[in-house]
Design an enzyme around this catalytic site. Structure first.
Site, PDB file in Angstrom:
ATOM      1  N   LYS A 165       0.870  -1.181   0.000  1.00  0.00           N
ATOM      2  CA  LYS A 165       0.000   0.000   0.000  1.00  0.00           C
ATOM      3  C   LYS A 165       0.898   1.218   0.000  1.00  0.00           C
ATOM      4  CE  LYS A 165      -3.741  -2.530   0.542  1.00  0.00           C
ATOM      5  NZ  LYS A 165      -4.961  -2.585  -0.232  1.00  0.00           N
ATOM      6  N   LYS A 191       2.010  -9.655  -2.031  1.00  0.00           N
ATOM      7  CA  LYS A 191       1.231  -9.705  -3.263  1.00  0.00           C
ATOM      8  C   LYS A 191       1.047  -8.324  -3.863  1.00  0.00           C
ATOM      9  CE  LYS A 191      -3.534  -9.651  -3.010  1.00  0.00           C
ATOM     10  NZ  LYS A 191      -3.992  -8.307  -2.665  1.00  0.00           N
ATOM     11  N   ASN A 192       1.035  -8.267  -5.176  1.00  0.00           N
ATOM     12  CA  ASN A 192       0.585  -7.071  -5.879  1.00  0.00           C
ATOM     13  C   ASN A 192      -0.849  -6.811  -5.473  1.00  0.00           C
ATOM     14  OD1 ASN A 192       2.041  -7.566  -9.223  1.00  0.00           O
ATOM     15  ND2 ASN A 192       2.778  -6.349  -7.541  1.00  0.00           N
ATOM     16  N   ASP A 193      -1.240  -5.551  -5.408  1.00  0.00           N
ATOM     17  CA  ASP A 193      -2.662  -5.295  -5.193  1.00  0.00           C
ATOM     18  C   ASP A 193      -3.415  -5.567  -6.494  1.00  0.00           C
ATOM     19  OD1 ASP A 193      -4.785  -4.736  -3.555  1.00  0.00           O
ATOM     20  OD2 ASP A 193      -3.846  -2.960  -2.692  1.00  0.00           O
ATOM     21  N   GLU A 194      -4.723  -5.745  -6.396  1.00  0.00           N
ATOM     22  CA  GLU A 194      -5.458  -6.270  -7.555  1.00  0.00           C
ATOM     23  C   GLU A 194      -5.476  -5.351  -8.785  1.00  0.00           C
ATOM     24  OE1 GLU A 194      -6.743  -5.754  -4.553  1.00  0.00           O
ATOM     25  OE2 GLU A 194      -8.239  -4.172  -4.860  1.00  0.00           O
ATOM     26  N   HIS A 286      -7.647 -13.593  -6.987  1.00  0.00           N
ATOM     27  CA  HIS A 286      -8.199 -12.449  -6.262  1.00  0.00           C
ATOM     28  C   HIS A 286      -9.607 -12.229  -6.795  1.00  0.00           C
ATOM     29  CE1 HIS A 286      -9.000  -8.482  -4.715  1.00  0.00           C
ATOM     30  NE2 HIS A 286      -7.944  -8.585  -3.922  1.00  0.00           N
ATOM     31  N   HIS A 320      -9.205 -15.928  -2.224  1.00  0.00           N
ATOM     32  CA  HIS A 320      -9.660 -15.171  -1.057  1.00  0.00           C
ATOM     33  C   HIS A 320     -11.033 -15.706  -0.631  1.00  0.00           C
ATOM     34  CE1 HIS A 320      -6.792 -11.616  -1.353  1.00  0.00           C
ATOM     35  NE2 HIS A 320      -6.432 -12.439  -2.330  1.00  0.00           N
ATOM     36  N   LYS A 328     -12.265  -5.965   7.438  1.00  0.00           N
ATOM     37  CA  LYS A 328     -13.051  -4.813   6.972  1.00  0.00           C
ATOM     38  C   LYS A 328     -14.154  -5.174   5.978  1.00  0.00           C
ATOM     39  CE  LYS A 328     -10.156  -3.490   2.975  1.00  0.00           C
ATOM     40  NZ  LYS A 328      -9.111  -2.618   2.441  1.00  0.00           N
TER      41      LYS A 328
HETATM   42  C1  CAP Z   1      -6.576  -5.979   1.522  1.00  0.00           C
HETATM   43  C2  CAP Z   1      -6.848  -5.888   0.061  1.00  0.00           C
HETATM   44  C3  CAP Z   1      -7.723  -6.978  -0.623  1.00  0.00           C
HETATM   45  C4  CAP Z   1      -9.060  -7.258   0.014  1.00  0.00           C
HETATM   46  C5  CAP Z   1     -10.026  -7.986  -0.880  1.00  0.00           C
HETATM   47  C6  CAP Z   1      -7.459  -4.538  -0.183  1.00  0.00           C
HETATM   48  O1  CAP Z   1      -5.899  -4.820   2.021  1.00  0.00           O
HETATM   49  O2  CAP Z   1      -5.645  -5.918  -0.662  1.00  0.00           O
HETATM   50  O3  CAP Z   1      -7.900  -6.577  -1.950  1.00  0.00           O
HETATM   51  O4  CAP Z   1      -8.775  -8.041   1.116  1.00  0.00           O
HETATM   52  O5  CAP Z   1     -11.067  -8.532  -0.172  1.00  0.00           O
HETATM   53  O6  CAP Z   1      -7.027  -3.866  -1.099  1.00  0.00           O
HETATM   54  O7  CAP Z   1      -8.389  -4.209   0.506  1.00  0.00           O
HETATM   55  P1  CAP Z   1      -5.923  -4.382   3.568  1.00  0.00           P
HETATM   56  P2  CAP Z   1     -11.294 -10.115  -0.034  1.00  0.00           P
HETATM   57  O8  CAP Z   1      -5.212  -5.477   4.321  1.00  0.00           O
HETATM   58  O9  CAP Z   1      -5.169  -3.069   3.671  1.00  0.00           O
HETATM   59  O10 CAP Z   1      -7.351  -4.265   3.977  1.00  0.00           O
HETATM   60  O11 CAP Z   1     -10.017 -10.696   0.493  1.00  0.00           O
HETATM   61  O12 CAP Z   1     -12.423 -10.217   0.938  1.00  0.00           O
HETATM   62  O13 CAP Z   1     -11.661 -10.614  -1.381  1.00  0.00           O
HETATM   63 MG    MG Z   2      -6.368  -5.403  -2.592  1.00  0.00          MG
END
Ligand code: CAP
Ligand code: MG
Ligand code: MG
Length: 474
Positions: A165, A191-194, A286, A320, A328
């Site tokens: 992040k 991990k890369n973010d989505e 993801h 996931h 959250k």
């Molecule tokens: C978590 C995360 C994931 C979510 C997706 C985000 O970050 O990378 O994309 O967890 O939800 O961007 O929110 P944080 P799920 O740890 O900062 O919240 O796993 O329920 O599919």
């Molecule tokens: Mg994410």
């Protein structure tokens, strides 16, 4: 109205899609599905159910003259209804489905047109059951959590990870620096973010090169193996493969990289392509966008359990499955934990079906016992091919931080998962490295059966994480 009276209300077309008390729905010929259904317009439950069975298998709004005796054999059949709970059970002859192990094809039938029909005002696929003979036609996972454990040398705790992040906006060098900090703090997995792709301020090739350098340095410094999951989602097949090949040719050790795919939005074809092309790589699903289908307040769609089961069928290494209300994102223990167990175990109990993913005969108690012990200890069996479809790993993410690790493990009931904490590490007052240390310390406390508050007395990063994250609600 009793079922018999409801039958009388069906027109001849609808009647061809209903067979209440089908003698043996689990005879191996059918995929079974349970839907929550609220009829639209003036239809009763059975009429609406029959319309759903028709549209999701061979039919349309009228009976057509082009039907053949064989085509009628392919009709899906409503075999049970529960009017009080608004539930319907449908059996789909699985000869309907593309013979090439195609998950997209199944979903195009069972959660395709039907989700948009006027005849329903609510239609949610809650659970599915695959007959053993059908499972054999699908890939299932190849590279599993156990393989990743072997690579990392991590056996008796969850894999500890992060998402870099801010979600977007770092240059490739900045991105890699944060990876390095997390890894030297003791974390295993980044991990890369989505939405990570080939952004102009963070070109993909540079990101890959910098991550490689950061990983080499972190491995040297810590003496531990590390893993990075790269988002390979792309506009087209060629670019997706180009990204995979770029990573494979960047000098990474086998096992140190995973391929992340935004499975809902890139689609099942992308997911299955990765699984088939790269059986030696951890495929990370993801599920961004899944909420449109899975949220309980949305009456139309499918459940987290259904999504997760299809991901295992398609053969991803991990998906996931949600934080069961601890983090959250929306999601209850009933939904998220049932899904996590559903993809992990060789036999799993959903709200409606018990699914066996194993080819082991039910009466071979010794083999079943061995498999069960292996699921707990991960090391008895080198290769779990023989037991049937391999396990798929729950990835636990979304609003977690080091103080929430134990609460999640308690709800989950085991440690067989990867957890990724984004804000949970990078929001630590002393930064990412301290955040990773706090996460490792919270995991150590769990393993030693010491409360985090007690452990924090001698571990300042954890102490600071507790102070910070208990103050902030999010
Ligand atoms: C978590 C995360 C994931 C979510 C997706 C985000 O970050 O990378 O994309 O967890 O939800 O961007 O929110 P944080 P799920 O740890 O900062 O919240 O796993 O329920 O599919
Ligand atoms: Mg994410
Ligand atoms: Mg059509």
């Amino acid at each position: 109205m009793a079922s018999n009276n409801l039958i009388k209300t069906l027109n001849p077309k609808q009647l061809a899609y209903v067979k209440l008390n089908l003698p043996d729905p689990k005879n191996g010929e059918y995929l079974l599905a349970v839907f929550h259904l609220v009829p639209g317009g003036k239809l009763n439950m059975l009429q609406a159910a029959a319309e759903v069975a028709a549209e999701s298998s061979t039919g349309t709004n009228f009976q057509v003259k082009t039907e053949t005796p064989f085509s009628r054999e392919m009709n899906a059949l409503v075999y049970q209804i529960d009017v009080k709970r608004n539930l319907i059970w449908i059996a789909y002859p699985w000869r309907l489905f593309d013979r090439s192990g195609n998950v997209q094809n199944i979903l195009t039938y069972i959660v395709g047109n039907v989700l948009g029909m006027k005849e329903v005002s609510a239609l949610k696929l809650l659970d599915v059951w695959f007959p053993p003979a059908m499972l054999e036609q699908y890939d299932g996972p190849s590279y599993t959590l156990d393989d990743m454990r072997k690579y990392l040398g991590v056996y008796n705790r969850p894999i500890l990870g992060t998402i870099i992040k801010p979600k977007m906006g770092l240059t490739s060098a900045e991105y890699a620096e944060v990876c390095y900090d997390f890894w030297v703090g003791g974390g295993d997995f980044v991990k890369n973010d989505e939405p990570q792709a080939d952004q102009d301020f963070c070109p993909y090739d540079k990101m890959v090169k910098h991550v490689k350098k950061a990983m080499d340095m972190a491995v040297k410094k810590t003496g531990k193996k590390k893993v990075h999951s790269f988002n390979v989602s792309a506009a087209d097949f060629d670019i997706m493969i180009e990204r995979c090949e770029m990573i494979r040719n960047a000098g990474f050790e086998k096992g140190s990289y995973a391929f992340l795919i935004d499975g809902i939005l890139a689609g099942w074809t992308a997911v299955q392509t990765l699984r088939r092309r790269y059986p030696d790589v951890f495929i990370h699903f993801h599920r961004a966008g899944h909420g449109a289908y899975t949220r309980p307040e949305n009456p139309i769609g499918f459940s987290v359990l259904v999504l997760s089961k299809f991901a295992r069928l398609a053969g991803v290494s991990g998906i996931h499955t949600g934080t069961a209300g601890v983090g959250k994102m929306a999601g209850t223990p009933e939904d998220d934990i049932v899904a996590a167990h559903g993809i992990l175990q060789y036999k799993s109990k959903g709200p409606f079906f018990e699914q066996s993913w194993a080819t082991i005969p039910e009466d071979d108690k010794d083999a079943l016992d061995l498999v069960h012990r292996d699921i707990t200890h991960h090391v008895i069996l080198e290769n779990d091919d023989w037991r049937g479809m391999k396990k798929c790993c729950p990835i636990i993410s979304g609003g977690l931080n080091p103080t929430l690790l134990k609460p999640f493990i308690d709800v989950m009931g085991n440690i067989d998962f990867i957890t990724t904490m984004g804000a949970g590490c990078h929001a630590h007052p002393k930064g990412t490295k301290a955040g990773a240390m706090a996460l490792v310390q919270s995991c150590e406390a769990y393993s030693k059966k010491i409360s985090i508050t007690k452990y924090a007395k001698t571990h300042k990063e954890l102490a600071e994480a507790i102070r910070f994250f208990s103050k902030k609600k999010k």
